[in-house]
Design an enzyme around this catalytic site. Structure first.
Site, PDB file in Angstrom:
ATOM      1  N   HIS A  58       0.820  -1.220   0.000  1.00  0.00           N
ATOM      2  CA  HIS A  58       0.000   0.000   0.000  1.00  0.00           C
ATOM      3  C   HIS A  58       0.855   1.272   0.000  1.00  0.00           C
ATOM      4  O   HIS A  58       0.520   2.269   0.643  1.00  0.00           O
ATOM      5  CB  HIS A  58      -0.952   0.023   1.201  1.00  0.00           C
ATOM      6  CG  HIS A  58      -1.880  -1.153   1.259  1.00  0.00           C
ATOM      7  ND1 HIS A  58      -2.969  -1.281   0.423  1.00  0.00           N
ATOM      8  CD2 HIS A  58      -1.870  -2.255   2.050  1.00  0.00           C
ATOM      9  CE1 HIS A  58      -3.601  -2.422   0.693  1.00  0.00           C
ATOM     10  NE2 HIS A  58      -2.951  -3.032   1.672  1.00  0.00           N
ATOM     11  N   ASN A 131     -10.715  -3.182   1.398  1.00  0.00           N
ATOM     12  CA  ASN A 131     -10.252  -3.290   0.022  1.00  0.00           C
ATOM     13  C   ASN A 131     -11.397  -2.941  -0.919  1.00  0.00           C
ATOM     14  O   ASN A 131     -12.560  -2.898  -0.502  1.00  0.00           O
ATOM     15  CB  ASN A 131      -9.755  -4.707  -0.293  1.00  0.00           C
ATOM     16  CG  ASN A 131      -8.392  -5.000   0.307  1.00  0.00           C
ATOM     17  OD1 ASN A 131      -7.523  -4.139   0.350  1.00  0.00           O
ATOM     18  ND2 ASN A 131      -8.202  -6.230   0.759  1.00  0.00           N
TER      19      ASN A 131
END
Length: 502
Positions: A58, A131
């Protein structure tokens, strides 16, 4: 000077010229630097230290601020204060990221996108780390590091490697549902504004009497879902690799504030015990017919960060950050993330990362057992006790020293006994793991050209796999979803490889 503003060192001492260095100069104008030039030394030393460790996953992200507004009173299933009144507003920090690539990578790379939100509630911070897909690749926590390594660079070549990627997924076929989503159009969303997000994990919404409901959370874009074709995503990656960051920033600057409605699916403990799927399995979804979406709020992002490093790069999110009324379930991957995420923040930002302004709670914080450490930014609780006294009958000394008794609601309910006993565990692959992916493949067939695009995207990846036996294993994996899918994937991939070889 205007407003009496002038350059200083970090300690506040003024200096005369921000573009000069102190030298012992020779006849040609050059010279030797001197240790007394504090300005030069501090500037060079800080430059070498101004980067903090990049997130392992990320790393590349879009960040913004906004607010959550409750659209219903949820006190019938949770005591969470930010959900207890229609119209109640809570400030929110949002960070949406790709997962595998590095910070300098292209935003439009085919990838799952992480969706982190920090709600600055009146009971402390509530973090959601979601997500943009409703399922995940794994359900066993031990596989989490290996999953991410297989999506990154080869340890020898330092190149992305299709062999690593597919070798992992052939060996862990429970992720086939997620793979179908990733290689569909949803693997290349148009921008943050046009994507949904999902908790994936099962949470618990709790009440003071100890009762609770299991919950999955859905964040639905109100701009409509829009995706890029594989060709468009590749073109934009070359022309504007920061496309998603730019898109979100400029939309907010124009006053086009993106919005999402937030929903929950709720399930009773009794329903959970008898449900056809393991409700703690991240590779499965719950039926919307059996457990319909119930809207609880609306999210509006309306402010850009003032400084990306301070507001977004230093932001830390963890699913362990929960207010009373929201608790973790027995989902094993969630249980592992409760440790892994704050531990990553301690490594990247330091042990007192919660005091950084972007992470600091807006509610009162009194945690005298967590003190000292590098970069302590406050008064460190003065002389208050840094140990636990008797909570039942504190001594006068402890009371005089500002000892405060615990009074808040517990954050967690007991884990349900039906979950099982402590044991060594690795999940098994069964035919059930292919039921939902098969249903998804049928749904994709109702959208013109979508099945063909999934196969095309898979072929683009599989032509990078140099081992025939590994390719055959991938065809077999997708064949378990649908025989025709496996056959077409093999036929088209091998045709491309044969053409290249000839």
């Amino acid at each position: 000077m205007a407003d009496d503003k002038y350059y200083t060192l970090a300690e506040g001492c003024p200096f005369a010229n921000n573009a000069s260095a102190v030298l012992m100069r020779g006849k040609q104008g050059s010279g030797l630097g001197l240790l007394q030039d504090t300005q030069l030394i501090e500037t060079l030393a800080h430059f070498s230290r101004e980067r903090i460790p990049e997130r392992v996953v990320h790393a590349k992200a879009v960040g913004s601020y906004g607010e959550f507004e409750a659209t219903r009173d949820c006190s019938d299933f949770t005591s969470a204060s930010f959900l207890n009144k229609v119209g109640k507003k809570t400030p929110v920090l949002q960070r949406v990221s790709t997962v595998g690539p590095e910070s300098g990578s292209a935003d439009t790379s085919r990838d799952v996108h992480g969706w982190a939100m920090k709600f600055y509630t009146d009971e402390g911070n509530q973090d959601f780390v979601f997500n943009n897909t409703p399922v995940f690749f794994i359900r066993d926590p031990l596989k989490f590091p290996s999953l991410n390594r297989s999506h990154k660079r080869h340890p020898q070549t330092h190149l992305p490697d299709a062999n690593m990627f597919w070798d992992f997924h052939v060996g862990n076929p429970e992720g086939i549902h997620q793979l179908l989503i990733l290689f569909s159009d949803r693997g290349t969303p148009k921008s943050v504004r046009y994507m949904h997000s999902y908790s994936g994990h099962t949470y618990k919404f709790t009440k003071p009497d100890g009762s609770f409901k299991y919950a999955k959370i859905h964040v639905k874009t109100q701009q409509g879902v829009e995706n890029l074709s594989s060709q468009e995503a590749t073109r934009i990656a070359g022309e504007d690799p920061d496309f998603m960051i730019r898109d979100m920033f400029e939309a907010i600057e124009r006053g086009e504030y993106p919005t999402w409605n937030i929903y929950v699916q709720l399930m009773s403990p009794e329903e959970a015990e008898n449900y056809k799927w393991n409700i703690f399995d991240m590779t499965k979804v719950w039926s919307h017919t059996e457990f319909p979406l119930q809207q609880i709020g609306r999210l509006t992002m309306n402010r850009n960060p003032q400084n990306y490093f301070a507001d977004i790069e230093q932001a830390a999110f963890s699913p362990s950050t929960m207010v009373p009324g929201i608790a973790a379930s027995a989902d094993p991957v969630l249980q592992a993330r409760l440790f892994a995420y704050p531990d990553a923040a301690r490594y990247r930002l330091g042990v007192n990362y919660q005091q950084l302004p972007t992470n600091a709670a807006k509610a009162q914080v009194y945690c005298p057992f967590q003190r000292d450490g590098a970069m302590r930014f406050d008064d460190n609780y003065g002389g208050d006790p840094n140990y636990v006294g008797s909570w039942i009958k504190p001594t006068k000394f402890y009371q005089d020293a500002k000892g405060i008794r615990a009074s808040a609601l517990a954050l967690h309910t007991d884990h349900e006994k039906w979950v099982g006993e402590v044991s060594a565990y690795t999940s098994e692959i069964t035919d059930d793991d292919f039921v939902q992916p098969a249903a998804l493949w049928e749904v994709l067939g109702r959208v013109s050209g979508q099945q063909d695009r999934v196969i095309e995207n898979l072929v683009g990846s599989l032509t990078g796999v140099k081992y025939p036996e590994l390719r055959r294993a991938v065809y077999s994996l997708f064949g378990r979803v649908n025989n025709n899918l496996g056959f077409m994937l093999q036929e088209r991939t091998e045709a491309v490889i044969k053409t290249v070889q000839n």
